[in-house]
Write a protein that holds these residues in place. Structure first.
Motif, PDB file in Angstrom:
ATOM      1  N   TRP A  81      61.152 -56.306 -27.010  1.00  0.00           N
ATOM      2  CA  TRP A  81      62.407 -56.416 -27.849  1.00  0.00           C
ATOM      3  C   TRP A  81      63.299 -55.224 -27.125  1.00  0.00           C
ATOM      4  CZ3 TRP A  81      64.002 -52.938 -32.038  1.00  0.00           C
ATOM      5  CH2 TRP A  81      64.759 -53.568 -32.775  1.00  0.00           C
ATOM      6  N   LEU A  82      62.842 -53.943 -27.116  1.00  0.00           N
ATOM      7  CA  LEU A  82      63.466 -52.760 -26.474  1.00  0.00           C
ATOM      8  C   LEU A  82      63.805 -52.873 -25.165  1.00  0.00           C
ATOM      9  CD1 LEU A  82      61.332 -49.750 -28.332  1.00  0.00           C
ATOM     10  CD2 LEU A  82      63.601 -50.726 -28.931  1.00  0.00           C
ATOM     11  N   LEU A  83      62.982 -53.453 -24.057  1.00  0.00           N
ATOM     12  CA  LEU A  83      63.095 -53.806 -22.774  1.00  0.00           C
ATOM     13  C   LEU A  83      64.126 -54.645 -22.374  1.00  0.00           C
ATOM     14  CD1 LEU A  83      59.541 -53.531 -21.251  1.00  0.00           C
ATOM     15  CD2 LEU A  83      61.313 -51.681 -21.366  1.00  0.00           C
ATOM     16  N   ILE A  84      64.272 -55.634 -23.122  1.00  0.00           N
ATOM     17  CA  ILE A  84      64.854 -57.297 -22.750  1.00  0.00           C
ATOM     18  C   ILE A  84      66.230 -57.029 -23.706  1.00  0.00           C
ATOM     19  CG2 ILE A  84      65.179 -59.491 -22.686  1.00  0.00           C
ATOM     20  CD1 ILE A  84      63.507 -58.124 -20.639  1.00  0.00           C
ATOM     21  N   GLU A  85      65.932 -57.229 -25.084  1.00  0.00           N
ATOM     22  CA  GLU A  85      67.112 -57.270 -25.949  1.00  0.00           C
ATOM     23  C   GLU A  85      67.994 -56.037 -26.079  1.00  0.00           C
ATOM     24  OE1 GLU A  85      67.008 -59.344 -29.345  1.00  0.00           O
ATOM     25  OE2 GLU A  85      66.713 -60.738 -27.952  1.00  0.00           O
TER      26      GLU A  85
ATOM     27  N   TRP B 221      60.254 -46.295 -18.948  1.00  0.00           N
ATOM     28  CA  TRP B 221      60.157 -44.689 -19.093  1.00  0.00           C
ATOM     29  C   TRP B 221      60.391 -44.247 -20.419  1.00  0.00           C
ATOM     30  CZ3 TRP B 221      57.152 -43.461 -15.322  1.00  0.00           C
ATOM     31  CH2 TRP B 221      57.197 -43.958 -14.010  1.00  0.00           C
ATOM     32  N   ALA B 222      61.131 -44.743 -21.081  1.00  0.00           N
ATOM     33  CA  ALA B 222      61.615 -44.274 -22.637  1.00  0.00           C
ATOM     34  C   ALA B 222      60.420 -45.323 -23.470  1.00  0.00           C
ATOM     35  CB  ALA B 222      62.788 -44.597 -23.013  1.00  0.00           C
ATOM     36  N   VAL B 223      60.344 -46.318 -23.363  1.00  0.00           N
ATOM     37  CA  VAL B 223      59.732 -47.537 -24.162  1.00  0.00           C
ATOM     38  C   VAL B 223      58.465 -47.108 -24.141  1.00  0.00           C
ATOM     39  CG1 VAL B 223      59.122 -49.814 -24.586  1.00  0.00           C
ATOM     40  CG2 VAL B 223      61.520 -49.148 -23.799  1.00  0.00           C
ATOM     41  N   VAL B 224      57.592 -46.899 -23.234  1.00  0.00           N
ATOM     42  CA  VAL B 224      56.213 -46.841 -23.289  1.00  0.00           C
ATOM     43  C   VAL B 224      55.815 -45.457 -24.082  1.00  0.00           C
ATOM     44  CG1 VAL B 224      54.012 -46.361 -21.768  1.00  0.00           C
ATOM     45  CG2 VAL B 224      55.764 -48.144 -21.241  1.00  0.00           C
ATOM     46  N   PRO B 225      56.460 -44.358 -23.823  1.00  0.00           N
ATOM     47  CA  PRO B 225      56.081 -43.025 -24.675  1.00  0.00           C
ATOM     48  C   PRO B 225      56.344 -43.150 -26.077  1.00  0.00           C
ATOM     49  CG  PRO B 225      57.184 -42.434 -22.455  1.00  0.00           C
ATOM     50  CD  PRO B 225      57.287 -44.041 -22.533  1.00  0.00           C
ATOM     51  N   ILE B 226      57.539 -43.976 -26.268  1.00  0.00           N
ATOM     52  CA  ILE B 226      58.017 -43.987 -27.676  1.00  0.00           C
ATOM     53  C   ILE B 226      57.283 -44.964 -28.637  1.00  0.00           C
ATOM     54  CG2 ILE B 226      59.629 -45.169 -29.071  1.00  0.00           C
ATOM     55  CD1 ILE B 226      62.210 -43.956 -27.269  1.00  0.00           C
TER      56      ILE B 226
ATOM     57  N   GLY C 247      63.994 -60.687 -36.385  1.00  0.00           N
ATOM     58  CA  GLY C 247      64.754 -61.788 -36.913  1.00  0.00           C
ATOM     59  C   GLY C 247      63.651 -62.794 -36.929  1.00  0.00           C
ATOM     60  N   ASP C 248      62.195 -62.405 -36.886  1.00  0.00           N
ATOM     61  CA  ASP C 248      61.192 -63.609 -36.372  1.00  0.00           C
ATOM     62  C   ASP C 248      61.313 -64.509 -35.448  1.00  0.00           C
ATOM     63  OD1 ASP C 248      58.682 -64.131 -37.544  1.00  0.00           O
ATOM     64  OD2 ASP C 248      59.394 -65.400 -39.221  1.00  0.00           O
ATOM     65  N   GLN C 249      61.952 -63.813 -34.414  1.00  0.00           N
ATOM     66  CA  GLN C 249      62.434 -64.537 -33.085  1.00  0.00           C
ATOM     67  C   GLN C 249      61.126 -64.283 -32.090  1.00  0.00           C
ATOM     68  OE1 GLN C 249      64.504 -67.110 -32.785  1.00  0.00           O
ATOM     69  NE2 GLN C 249      64.624 -66.900 -34.825  1.00  0.00           N
ATOM     70  N   SER C 250      60.906 -65.282 -31.234  1.00  0.00           N
ATOM     71  CA  SER C 250      59.742 -64.899 -30.274  1.00  0.00           C
ATOM     72  C   SER C 250      60.486 -63.878 -29.349  1.00  0.00           C
ATOM     73  CB  SER C 250      59.766 -66.149 -29.683  1.00  0.00           C
ATOM     74  OG  SER C 250      58.784 -65.923 -28.312  1.00  0.00           O
ATOM     75  N   GLN C 251      59.519 -63.014 -28.724  1.00  0.00           N
ATOM     76  CA  GLN C 251      60.008 -61.864 -27.872  1.00  0.00           C
ATOM     77  C   GLN C 251      59.345 -62.097 -26.486  1.00  0.00           C
ATOM     78  OE1 GLN C 251      62.653 -59.783 -28.666  1.00  0.00           O
ATOM     79  NE2 GLN C 251      62.619 -60.778 -30.340  1.00  0.00           N
ATOM     80  N   GLY C 252      59.746 -62.044 -25.405  1.00  0.00           N
ATOM     81  CA  GLY C 252      59.091 -62.081 -24.272  1.00  0.00           C
ATOM     82  C   GLY C 252      59.959 -61.474 -23.025  1.00  0.00           C
ATOM     83  N   PHE C 253      59.307 -61.365 -21.624  1.00  0.00           N
ATOM     84  CA  PHE C 253      59.801 -60.648 -20.723  1.00  0.00           C
ATOM     85  C   PHE C 253      60.794 -61.241 -19.771  1.00  0.00           C
ATOM     86  CE2 PHE C 253      55.874 -58.197 -21.729  1.00  0.00           C
ATOM     87  CZ  PHE C 253      56.392 -57.162 -22.122  1.00  0.00           C
ATOM     88  N   GLN C 254      60.775 -62.751 -20.035  1.00  0.00           N
ATOM     89  CA  GLN C 254      61.540 -63.615 -19.344  1.00  0.00           C
ATOM     90  C   GLN C 254      61.571 -63.459 -17.669  1.00  0.00           C
ATOM     91  OE1 GLN C 254      65.542 -62.805 -21.225  1.00  0.00           O
ATOM     92  NE2 GLN C 254      64.883 -63.382 -22.982  1.00  0.00           N
ATOM     93  N   GLY C 255      60.371 -63.047 -17.444  1.00  0.00           N
ATOM     94  CA  GLY C 255      60.092 -63.117 -16.064  1.00  0.00           C
ATOM     95  C   GLY C 255      60.560 -61.852 -15.253  1.00  0.00           C
ATOM     96  N   GLU C 256      61.033 -60.828 -16.118  1.00  0.00           N
ATOM     97  CA  GLU C 256      61.080 -59.541 -15.531  1.00  0.00           C
ATOM     98  C   GLU C 256      59.941 -58.650 -15.551  1.00  0.00           C
ATOM     99  OE1 GLU C 256      65.139 -57.976 -16.355  1.00  0.00           O
ATOM    100  OE2 GLU C 256      65.667 -59.728 -17.181  1.00  0.00           O
TER     101      GLU C 256
END
Lengths: 509, 326
Positions: B74-78, B84-89, B132-141
């Motif tokens: 969600w943080l990476l894609i959306e 580097w921020a997401v993993v530590p957070i 919003g109860d939506q599926s989250q994914g990396f979309q190939g990235e």
């Protein structure tokens, strides 16, 4: 007196032995139980007393030897007891160490439990109360038979238990540690009552740790050690030193003399501390370097609460200092400053019962021996082996689970945990409750040695003999306040009891 | 190791039966999958093992897996944040969750069961609400990042079987946990706190700090696990990601010999317990028993395991009693 004509044998134990899973708990026990006599059974914890009582009262069958019933003509016949009911049939009643009166029954119902009077299927309360009143009078209790058992103090419940046994026609009354929760005065009353029962021809088997009681009441005594007969004594040969020597199997060395405390600086200063005890008033006291101070008083006088307040357990106000610096914070912080506490309830607050002696002893020492937070396993082994030798802990096996040790050895385990860190202040709450003579001597000597090394010792004990034996100075508490103090030379049991029960120092002296 | 013979026996029997009567059990693909799942679930079970060791319980870790696993894509894609921020957070966030549990348990003296039950509801609710109860994914990235979990390491001498990369964090964590529990003062004190909290306190052990630490470790490992799980599967639904994972973890720890009364934790047991559960799930599938039975089988095995353990313990205690009497 034993010379009275009513005295005759009614039950004999002939070479009684009992094995558990290949281990011998009892071997070759001979006992002669006589009507009109008190026979004491003494021995250290684990000597086989409970096993013998269980055999006498039908709970266990002997693996070897037999019980013999002797009739009025002196003819003996073998008595096989398969359960407690058969023992009751034979007139044998055991009054347990843990009392088991149904708390919700009234006295009449409890005494006549299982033998209720009835008419057309209805309980005949009036006749039950009349009978119960007779038995209560017999044990010297002037109580309404409709009183609920749960509302009675322990001492009276004990007497009700005895009344219950007598009402079931018991000719042989077996008492297992009957005074373990009684005060001195209650004990005296119980002994007087037992004396009367003896005169009326009841045979009494009396098991107790307290040798003064045994010496006061017993006509004869058998001493057990490691499941075997260590000796049989009669009135003439019975004295404390002999009994102790037979129990322990060695002469207890004399206690170490206490060095002079002249000029010793104050180490622990307690200044107007008010603990969580509901009636506690501000308490102040000082323990000097190398001094052993005893806190005497009745159960509930606030001694435990005061010790816990010093240790930082529970809320308390007031000031405490150690070597001139304030002692504050959590118990962990105070322990880091050199405080140690041996709690009253060793199973709940002291021991890790499922763990071995090794980890129990090394628990507080661990950070001292650690390198970068890692446990020094070799150092731990040396420490524990050394402590086992120093305290004469038995069995001398560091991997033994604490649960399987006797009370005295469990207490040594906790004491060893603290001696390992050489504390500045050692607090002990009932240091030798439920501990046998030999272990008690070892524990006292270890405490004296710690004090001689400079530790300030403060201990609470309900056992006056222990207080007089161990303390350099005695502080008496009554009802949440310090009532006064004695030095070792001015203290007597009577004077301490006077203060502990609310008298003043003047009347006490 | 001696106390794990029983569990090892069950594990071997399940493996042999499945290999003999099921299809494809011994294929490289299936084995790689099994190792992967065992590694991921073991990380969660190790965490809950610490809490169980103190005599507590953590029911919230499945929801922490969900919250972290959903938050990462969600943080990476959306939101386009840097990894580097997401993993530590997210890891710091998981640790904070554990800290909150620990403080509620030690300071407010709330029951661990209650605190973490509320956590179970709370974190999943937050995960569903924020997406919003939506599926989250990396979309190939983020293939590089995901290779931490999906990567396979060639094993010399084996052609088709390559070791899942997740075994590396597991081995590192297991060694640290085992050393901590058996070699350090704090590890000893943690177990002492679990076996008798009052005695530990009377011995001057900082029990509150240790218990809090155990909850922090548990949630932190759940967060790490959640991250690895989402790297592994690629996308997930906030409503069901991580469902029941707390129960797999607790069941594995209990099977592995951790007592719910506290005081005993075995790292080897936890990993073996997790492996047994994963092989059981796998064999239900391969033997064609119908996956509906999965929970029933796991429940039955767990019950049989703890009942056998209790019986052995009683027998042992009775023997001690007989020996110590007199």
């Amino acid at each position: 007196m034993p010379s009275e004509p009513t005295v005759r044998s009614i039950l004999r134990a002939r070479g009684i032995g009992r094995r558990f899973a290949g281990v011998t708990a009892l071997d070759g026990i001979e006992a002669d139980i006589r009507a009109g006599e008190v026979l004491a059974i003494v021995g250290e914890n684990g000597a086989g007393k409970s096993t013998l009582l269980k055999i006498l009262s039908g709970v266990l069958a002997p693996s070897s030897g037999s019980l013999e019933e002797v009739d009025a003509q002196g003819r003996a016949r073998e008595l096989r007891l398969r359960n407690v009911a058969e023992a009751a049939q034979a007139g044998i009643a055991l009054v347990h160490q843990e009392l088991n009166l149904a708390e919700n029954l009234d006295l009449a119902g409890a005494i006549l439990l299982g033998r209720e009077h009835h008419r057309f299927g209805w309980l005949d309360t009036r006749s039950m109360q009349a009978e119960a009143a007779r038995w209560l009078a017999r044990v010297g209790l002037d109580l309404d038979p409709s009183t609920l058992c749960g509302s009675l103090p322990i001492a009276q419940r004990q007497l009700v238990e005895i009344a219950k046994a007598l009402s079931a026609n018991a000719r042989i009354l077996i008492l297992d540690e009957p005074t373990s929760s009684l005060s001195a005065r209650e004990t005296e009353r119980l002994l007087a009552m037992l004396d009367e029962l003896r005169r009326s021809g009841v045979a009494i088997v009396y098991v107790s740790h307290h040798l003064d009681e045994v010496l006061a009441i017993a006509d004869r005594a058998i001493v057990l050690r490691d499941g075997r007969m260590a000796g049989t004594l009669d009135r003439a040969s019975m004295d404390r030193a002999t009994i102790e020597r037979l129990m322990v199997g060695r002469d207890l060395p004399p206690t170490t003399a206490r060095p002079s405390l002249d000029g010793a600086p104050a180490r622990l200063v307690v200044d107007r501390v008010v603990s969580a005890h509901r009636r506690q008033r501000p308490a102040s006291l000082t323990v000097r370097r190398g001094e052993i101070v005893g806190l005497a008083g009745l159960v509930g006088a606030g001694r435990t609460e005061l010790l816990e307040a010093i240790a930082g357990l529970g809320h308390a106000s007031g000031r405490i200092s150690l070597d001139g610096r304030p002692l504050t914070g959590t118990i962990a912080e105070r322990v880091a400053r050199g405080l140690a506490i041996v709690p009253e309830d060793r199973a709940r607050h002291g021991l890790f019962t499922l763990d071995p002696v090794r980890t129990n002893v090394s628990m507080a020492w661990l950070p001292r021996g650690a390198h970068a937070g890692m446990v020094d396993h070799a150092g731990e082994r040396d420490l524990v082996v050394g402590m086992i030798t120093r305290l004469r802990l038995r069995p001398a096996d560091p991997s033994r689970r604490v649960q399987t040790l006797s009370g005295g050895n469990q207490q040594k385990t906790i004491l060893g945990r603290w001696l390992a860190v050489e504390p500045s202040v050692l607090l002990l709450d009932e240091p030798t409750r439920g501990v046998d003579v030999g272990a008690r001597h070892d524990i006292h000597e270890a405490v004296r040695a710690a004090a001689t090394a400079g530790c300030a010792v403060l201990f609470a004990s309900s056992d006056l003999e222990e207080v007089l034996l161990l303390a350099d100075r005695i502080v008496v508490m009554h009802d949440g306040a310090i009532a006064g103090e004695f030095t070792r030379d001015t203290a007597t049991e009577v004077a301490i009891m006077g203060l502990a029960t609310g008298g003043t120092l003047e009347t006490a002296r | 190791m001696r106390k794990h013979w029983g569990l090892l026996g069950i594990f071997m029997v399940v493996c042999i039966v499945t290999a003999l009567y099921g299809k494809n059990f011994l294929t490289a693909y299936n084995l790689m999958n099994l190792v992967q799942r065992t590694a991921l679930f073991s990380i969660l079970a190790l965490g809950v093992g610490f809490v169980i060791g103190t005599g507590g319980i953590d029911l919230s870790l499945g929801s922490v897996v969900c919250l972290v696993g959903i938050a990462v894509p969600w943080l990476l894609i959306e939101h386009g944040w840097s990894p580097w921020a997401v993993v530590p957070i997210v890891l710091a966030g998981s640790a904070l969750i554990g800290l909150a549990h620990g403080l509620l348990v030690t300071r407010l003296r709330l029951q661990p069961f209650l605190v973490t039950l509320c956590g179970l509801l709370l974190y999943r609710g937050i995960a569903r609400w924020m997406t919003g109860d939506q599926s989250q994914g990396f979309q190939g990235e983020f293939a590089d990042l995901r290779s931490i979990a999906v990567g396979r390491i060639p094993v010399p001498g084996l052609e088709t079987f390559r070791l899942p990369a997740t075994t590396i964090p597991l081995i590192v964590l297991a060694v640290i946990a085992a050393l901590f529990l058996t070699r350090t003062v704090w590890g000893r004190w943690l177990l002492a706190t679990g076996s008798n909290e009052a005695a530990a306190r009377y011995s001057g052990i900082p029990t509150a700090r240790l218990v809090t630490g155990a909850y922090v470790a548990c949630s932190l490992l759940a967060g790490l696990g959640g991250m690895l799980f989402i790297f592994d599967v690629g996308s997930a639904q906030p409503s069901d990601f991580g469902n029941f994972y707390e129960l797999y973890a607790i069941a594995a720890a209990v099977l592995g010999g951790c007592s719910l009364r506290g005081g005993s934790v075995s790292v080897v047991g936890i990993i073996l317990g997790t492996a047994t559960l994963q092989v059981l799930r796998n064999s239900i599938n391969l033997l064609g028993l119908g996956s509906q039975l999965e929970f029933a089988v796991i429940g039955a095995v767990l019950l049989a395991g703890v009942a056998a353990d209790e019986l052995v313990r009683r027998w042992h205690a009775a023997r001690l009693e007989r020996r110590g009497a007199g």
